[in-house]
Design an enzyme around this catalytic site. Structure first.
Site, PDB file in Angstrom:
ATOM      1  CG  ASN A  23      -2.036   1.125   1.455  1.00  0.00           C
ATOM      2  OD1 ASN A  23      -0.921   2.372   1.636  1.00  0.00           O
ATOM      3  ND2 ASN A  23      -2.807   0.884   0.697  1.00  0.00           N
ATOM      4  CB  SER A  46      -5.353   2.595  -4.211  1.00  0.00           C
ATOM      5  OG  SER A  46      -5.177   3.637  -3.669  1.00  0.00           O
ATOM      6  CD  GLU A  47      -5.314   4.202   0.988  1.00  0.00           C
ATOM      7  OE1 GLU A  47      -4.895   3.586   0.123  1.00  0.00           O
ATOM      8  OE2 GLU A  47      -5.363   5.132   1.658  1.00  0.00           O
ATOM      9  CG  ASN A  48      -9.461   4.556  -3.891  1.00  0.00           C
ATOM     10  OD1 ASN A  48      -8.471   3.780  -3.670  1.00  0.00           O
ATOM     11  ND2 ASN A  48     -10.006   4.230  -5.221  1.00  0.00           N
ATOM     12  CB  SER A  88     -10.508  -1.414   1.060  1.00  0.00           C
ATOM     13  OG  SER A  88      -8.786  -1.129   1.157  1.00  0.00           O
TER      14      SER A  88
END
Lengths: 218, 233
Positions: A23, A46-48, A88
């Site tokens: 990440n 990607s945390e979205n 996520s």
């Protein structure tokens, strides 16, 4: 000579190992993807809500529905997947992500990190940073060693509101590679042409220097 | 099939009032319920609380409700990129509760799934955990976070049907599935309403049971915040 942002990104890229899910935070960490060896397999999360992020799209092929956590238009690579925000952070909180690389305003010798708020000045929010630092076991911080006034950002104790406590394991700055261990910074490498003394002068926190310190190989 | 389809956004937002708490899906401007936001501006409901990861930009998304001073309290994880937001926050007009992104998602999911609270390591030892119960599990410290309570959840999906089943595209999925069923009434707007039976049940992202009202959305702008491209060689 001290490294620039690209130099820091290049050095951190050497920490990325084959088979890692990684990440990347916003800023210098985003640049790391450009310098990862191409003979290893790595997937960027990607945390979205995307795993298997690819490069920026070609001009004209951008899609408003496919962005990264910095809200930039991106592409996906074969094998990629999309998922919701709870899943996520299940990846992150559940320690399924192998390496987290993020920026910081301050780090302290006990592994504390501050990067989300300057009281009375800047309040943008923590986004996913608090979840990332609270859970990841392998956290590398990318940052400048000092602020623009020359004051150290590598401290005995953070002065800004914390993002996480006792979590940082490694710091790569424009001057040095530091390991955070036993409530101390340990100097591992120097930026090319930067002396141990220069690093000591730019470090407010306790800095352990053991034997000859090699130059970074970038 | 239980029919959830309503004819338009006006019908979908029936019962919306001032002082209510709303959940709004989206990450940045990606996957935001554009039609519901426009209608909230028209209805001019005041003193509302919004749970949304971000607060839009100055003239789009939740920024429209901020400009109109309709929001009393904003619950978000990241609120950069919005000057009006910053102005209202610093002047004290707007109450702001900043919450770690994963905690925000899980507080929605907990409400959806019937959990009153959960422990998370995020924010332990920071100002986020101040005043909250903390507890040690296996040598690590965690913070007790409670589920959200909201009156309406406004969801944006790519495709849906009259049964309320939803499919999302790309990263516009984000918080949307976690907010479905997390409020008293879940309203979904879709880019494309398909006939019942068209969606493959294997590929439904949110089952219709979590959705009370669904309508065909209109005039999506789908703005891009950061257009980043590379040139063909």
């Amino acid at each position: 000579m001290a490294l620039d942002k690209i130099g820091i990104a290049k050095r951190i890229a050497q920490e990325v190992q084959d088979g890692f899910y990684v990440n990347l935070g916003i800023g210098i960490p985003t640049l790391v993807a450009n310098y990862v060896r191409d003979d290893i397999e790595v997937e960027f999360q990607s945390e979205n809500g995307v795993l298997g992020m690819g490069p920026f799209p070609f001009d004209g092929e951008e899609d408003a529905d496919i962005i990264n956590a910095g809200k930039q238009t991106i592409t996906t690579l074969p094998g990629a997947s999309f998922f919701d925000s709870a899943m996520s952070f299940a990846m992150i909180r559940g320690k399924h992500v192998d390496l987290t690389i993020l920026g910081a305003m301050e780090v302290a010798e006990n592994g504390d990190i501050a990067n989300w708020k300057i009281p009375g000045k800047m309040v943008k929010g923590m986004g996913g940073a608090m979840d990332l630092v609270a859970s990841a076991e392998n956290i590398i911080v990318a940052m400048m060693h000092t602020n623009k006034h020359g004051d150290s950002k590598i401290l005995k104790k953070c002065s800004l509101p914390l993002t996480g406590v006792g979590c940082v394991t490694k710091v790569v700055t424009n001057l040095a590679v530091l390991e955070v261990k036993g409530q101390q910074f340990h100097l591992l490498e120097r930026a090319p042409g930067v002396s141990v003394q220069e690093i000591q002068e730019a470090t407010e926190g306790t800095l352990v220097v053991n034997g000859e310190i090699p130059e970074m190989n970038i | 099939m239980i029919n959830k389809k309503v004819s338009n956004v006006q019908e979908a937002l029936t019962g919306v009032k001032s002082e209510m708490t709303f959940m709004l899906g989206g990450f940045g401007l990606c996957g935001i319920p554009e039609n519901a936001i426009s209608e909230l501006v028209k209805l001019n409901v005041r003193e509302i609380t919004c749970i949304s990861n971000n607060a839009g930009v100055d003239a789009f998304g939740l920024g429209l409700l901020l400009q109109n001073k309709q929001i009393k309290k904003m619950i978000s994880s990241y609120v950069g990129e919005n000057d009006e937001f910053e102005r209202q926050m610093l002047s004290g007009e707007l109450e702001v509760e900043l919450t770690p992104q994963g905690t925000l998602a899980e507080k929605c999911r907990a409400a959806q799934a019937g959990f009153p609270a959960f422990y998370t390591p995020a924010g332990y030892g920071t100002e986020v955990s101040e005043g909250k119960e903390t507890r040690e599990f296996d040598g690590k410290m965690y913070v007790l976070e409670t589920a959200y309570k909201a009156d309406f959840a406004f969801i944006k999906a790519w495709k849906g049907d009259a049964a309320g089943n939803l499919i999302f595209k790309g990263t516009s999925r984000n918080f949307n599935p976690n907010m479905c069923g997390a409020a008293t009434i879940t309203v979904a707007e879709v880019e494309e309403m398909v006939a019942v039976g068209v969606l493959d049940p294997n590929n439904v992202h949110v089952p219709g049971i979590f959705v009370q009202r669904i309508f065909q959305g209109e005039d999506y702008e789908k703005r891009i915040e950061q257009r980043t491209v590379r040139q063909k060689k």
